[in-house]
Design a protein around this motif. Structure first.
Motif, PDB file in Angstrom:
ATOM      1  N   PHE A  39      25.623  39.405 -29.995  1.00  0.00           N
ATOM      2  CA  PHE A  39      27.228  39.978 -29.696  1.00  0.00           C
ATOM      3  C   PHE A  39      26.894  41.655 -28.505  1.00  0.00           C
ATOM      4  CE2 PHE A  39      31.805  42.525 -30.269  1.00  0.00           C
ATOM      5  CZ  PHE A  39      32.494  40.779 -29.760  1.00  0.00           C
ATOM      6  N   ILE A  40      26.490  42.591 -29.490  1.00  0.00           N
ATOM      7  CA  ILE A  40      26.980  43.513 -28.521  1.00  0.00           C
ATOM      8  C   ILE A  40      26.038  43.691 -27.280  1.00  0.00           C
ATOM      9  CG2 ILE A  40      25.229  46.103 -28.189  1.00  0.00           C
ATOM     10  CD1 ILE A  40      24.891  46.064 -31.222  1.00  0.00           C
ATOM     11  N   ARG A  41      25.472  43.001 -26.645  1.00  0.00           N
ATOM     12  CA  ARG A  41      24.370  42.507 -25.221  1.00  0.00           C
ATOM     13  C   ARG A  41      25.526  41.505 -24.571  1.00  0.00           C
ATOM     14  NH1 ARG A  41      19.710  41.259 -28.375  1.00  0.00           N
ATOM     15  NH2 ARG A  41      18.107  43.655 -27.834  1.00  0.00           N
ATOM     16  N   ALA A 100      26.805  52.244 -41.070  1.00  0.00           N
ATOM     17  CA  ALA A 100      27.498  52.673 -40.155  1.00  0.00           C
ATOM     18  C   ALA A 100      28.914  52.894 -40.622  1.00  0.00           C
ATOM     19  CB  ALA A 100      27.309  51.701 -38.945  1.00  0.00           C
ATOM     20  N   SER A 101      29.536  53.797 -39.790  1.00  0.00           N
ATOM     21  CA  SER A 101      30.915  54.098 -40.187  1.00  0.00           C
ATOM     22  C   SER A 101      31.578  53.344 -39.370  1.00  0.00           C
ATOM     23  CB  SER A 101      31.469  55.303 -40.175  1.00  0.00           C
ATOM     24  OG  SER A 101      31.364  55.598 -38.568  1.00  0.00           O
ATOM     25  N   ALA A 143      32.227  51.192 -34.971  1.00  0.00           N
ATOM     26  CA  ALA A 143      33.256  50.869 -32.976  1.00  0.00           C
ATOM     27  C   ALA A 143      33.310  51.378 -31.691  1.00  0.00           C
ATOM     28  CB  ALA A 143      34.854  51.644 -33.440  1.00  0.00           C
ATOM     29  N   ALA A 144      31.776  51.702 -31.687  1.00  0.00           N
ATOM     30  CA  ALA A 144      31.660  52.712 -30.331  1.00  0.00           C
ATOM     31  C   ALA A 144      30.249  51.603 -30.146  1.00  0.00           C
ATOM     32  CB  ALA A 144      30.711  53.474 -30.807  1.00  0.00           C
ATOM     33  N   LEU A 145      29.940  51.527 -31.206  1.00  0.00           N
ATOM     34  CA  LEU A 145      28.844  49.685 -30.514  1.00  0.00           C
ATOM     35  C   LEU A 145      29.562  48.628 -30.121  1.00  0.00           C
ATOM     36  CD1 LEU A 145      26.434  50.800 -33.845  1.00  0.00           C
ATOM     37  CD2 LEU A 145      25.802  50.405 -31.159  1.00  0.00           C
ATOM     38  N   LEU A 146      30.423  48.329 -30.256  1.00  0.00           N
ATOM     39  CA  LEU A 146      31.645  47.342 -30.531  1.00  0.00           C
ATOM     40  C   LEU A 146      32.246  47.033 -29.211  1.00  0.00           C
ATOM     41  CD1 LEU A 146      30.794  45.475 -34.387  1.00  0.00           C
ATOM     42  CD2 LEU A 146      29.310  45.350 -32.560  1.00  0.00           C
ATOM     43  N   THR A 147      32.958  48.167 -29.334  1.00  0.00           N
ATOM     44  CA  THR A 147      34.657  47.818 -28.661  1.00  0.00           C
ATOM     45  C   THR A 147      34.473  47.648 -27.347  1.00  0.00           C
ATOM     46  OG1 THR A 147      35.540  49.219 -30.017  1.00  0.00           O
ATOM     47  CG2 THR A 147      36.512  48.709 -28.289  1.00  0.00           C
ATOM     48  N   GLU A 148      33.088  47.967 -26.675  1.00  0.00           N
ATOM     49  CA  GLU A 148      33.389  46.947 -24.928  1.00  0.00           C
ATOM     50  C   GLU A 148      32.959  46.026 -25.155  1.00  0.00           C
ATOM     51  OE1 GLU A 148      30.958  48.593 -20.882  1.00  0.00           O
ATOM     52  OE2 GLU A 148      30.617  49.443 -22.743  1.00  0.00           O
ATOM     53  N   SER A 149      31.915  46.139 -25.725  1.00  0.00           N
ATOM     54  CA  SER A 149      31.838  44.271 -25.698  1.00  0.00           C
ATOM     55  C   SER A 149      32.599  43.311 -25.919  1.00  0.00           C
ATOM     56  CB  SER A 149      30.388  43.525 -26.743  1.00  0.00           C
ATOM     57  OG  SER A 149      29.002  44.336 -26.020  1.00  0.00           O
ATOM     58  N   ILE A 203      37.182  45.116 -36.300  1.00  0.00           N
ATOM     59  CA  ILE A 203      35.890  46.241 -36.487  1.00  0.00           C
ATOM     60  C   ILE A 203      35.807  46.958 -37.644  1.00  0.00           C
ATOM     61  CG2 ILE A 203      35.041  48.188 -35.832  1.00  0.00           C
ATOM     62  CD1 ILE A 203      34.986  47.510 -33.092  1.00  0.00           C
ATOM     63  N   LYS A 204      37.643  47.041 -38.250  1.00  0.00           N
ATOM     64  CA  LYS A 204      38.317  47.967 -39.673  1.00  0.00           C
ATOM     65  C   LYS A 204      37.775  47.047 -41.084  1.00  0.00           C
ATOM     66  CE  LYS A 204      41.797  50.089 -41.920  1.00  0.00           C
ATOM     67  NZ  LYS A 204      43.496  50.771 -41.454  1.00  0.00           N
ATOM     68  N   CYS A 205      38.341  45.408 -40.850  1.00  0.00           N
ATOM     69  CA  CYS A 205      38.388  44.729 -41.593  1.00  0.00           C
ATOM     70  C   CYS A 205      36.552  44.264 -42.135  1.00  0.00           C
ATOM     71  CB  CYS A 205      38.674  43.643 -41.171  1.00  0.00           C
ATOM     72  SG  CYS A 205      40.314  43.856 -41.296  1.00  0.00           S
TER      73      CYS A 205
END
Length: 323
Positions: A261-263, A287-288, A293-299, A314-316
């Protein structure tokens, strides 16, 4: 030029760049400007989106009244090059000649298969039909591949281009529209006119709009296809490297679905579920929300999810693990 059924829409602005974005059928709007139809309002400053869009942009515009924040797929019938030398328009004209000659030589096309324009001020615009590249499928990263393709072309020909035109929701001045500052029109040039006329003569031509026929789409060219695929591979390599840097920031080994997913993000049917599970997987390693959010938001945005839904999933995912 055939219509792109997957991404038929674009948006149009009449007046200044900050005006209302109006949904249009992109090819029909381009044809209207080319033909100097009354509805095109060519005596006014106007713009079309540089890229084309599907239902995702239509729905986003209907929901928000704006194209701001749109991160879904786009495509294009034309790949645009923007050349501009504010100090010397004659140098820009020379650059446009070199660009067109280079495209003609590399892809074996006729000069008038290109759309060549004087902008009405100091710049020149050149459109390359994406049919040469096999009419690449729309995607969330299409605009980035287009940029890499154009930049590679410019580097090969030792030219400077404006890379800002490859933003996903970028505006591009409409053909035959009037430049507000100079009063001149964005005029189509034949390849012979580009080669044979001085800049001052081209400026005089631009005192009035002139109807023109849109070129017929050329056949696939294997060199153009190879160049497009090379650009796509370069964008993917950038994404993979970015994903590895993000994953390394966690200092842990993540499951394969999270790394994927990150990629690469996810397709429409899976994106909510996979975003949630990736956030939960990150939270399992401490992870907070901010880090997830920093790792996943852009993808996630590149997968077409709206920002509010990205934040919610992400919050859920993070909070579900902590409960």
């Amino acid at each position: 030029m055939p219509h792109n059924n997957a991404t038929p829409y674009g948006f149009r602005v009449v007046g200044g760049r900050h005006g209302l974005r109006r949904l249009v059928t992109w090819q029909a709007a381009l044809a209207g400007h080319a033909a100097c139809e009354a509805r095109a309002e060519n005596d006014r400053e106007s713009y079309l989106s540089a890229f084309t869009f599907g239902d995702e942009l239509r729905d986003h515009l209907a929901d928000t009244g704006s194209v701001k924040g749109y991160s879904g797929p786009c495509g294009a019938l034309w790949l645009w090059f923007d050349l501009d030398d504010a100090d010397d328009p004659s140098r820009t004209l020379d650059a446009a000649r070199r660009l067109c000659a280079g495209l003609i030589d590399r892809y074996g096309i006729d000069g008038d298969d290109l759309l060549i324009f004087y902008s009405g001020a100091k710049g020149y615009h050149v459109g390359l039909p994406t049919a040469l590249c096999g009419s690449p499928a729309p995607s969330a990263g299409f605009h980035r591949v287009a940029r890499r393709f154009a930049e590679a072309t410019a580097e090969r020909l030792r030219l400077q281009i404006d890379s800002g035109v490859y933003d996903r929701v970028r505006l591009f001045r409409s053909p035959n529209s009037r430049h507000q500052r100079t009063g001149r029109y964005k005029r189509r040039l034949t390849f012979d006119e580009l080669l044979g006329l001085r800049h001052d003569a081209i400026e005089r031509m631009a005192a009035a709009p002139e109807p023109f026929d849109l070129p017929t789409a050329p056949a696939l060219d294997f060199q153009a296809l190879a160049d497009w695929n090379q650009a796509a591979d370069a964008v993917k390599a950038d994404d993979d490297a970015r994903a590895e840097r993000r994953a390394a920031a966690t200092g842990v080994t993540l499951n394969r679905r999270t790394l994927d997913f990150i990629r690469n993000g996810a397709s429409e049917g899976d994106r909510h579920r996979l975003l949630y599970s990736a956030a939960a997987n990150l939270a399992e390693f401490g992870a907070s929300y901010e880090l997830a959010a920093a790792l996943l938001t852009e993808s996630a945005l590149d997968s077409g999810l709206p920002p509010s839904e990205v934040a919610r999933q992400i919050k859920c995912g993070v909070e579900g693990v902590k409960q």
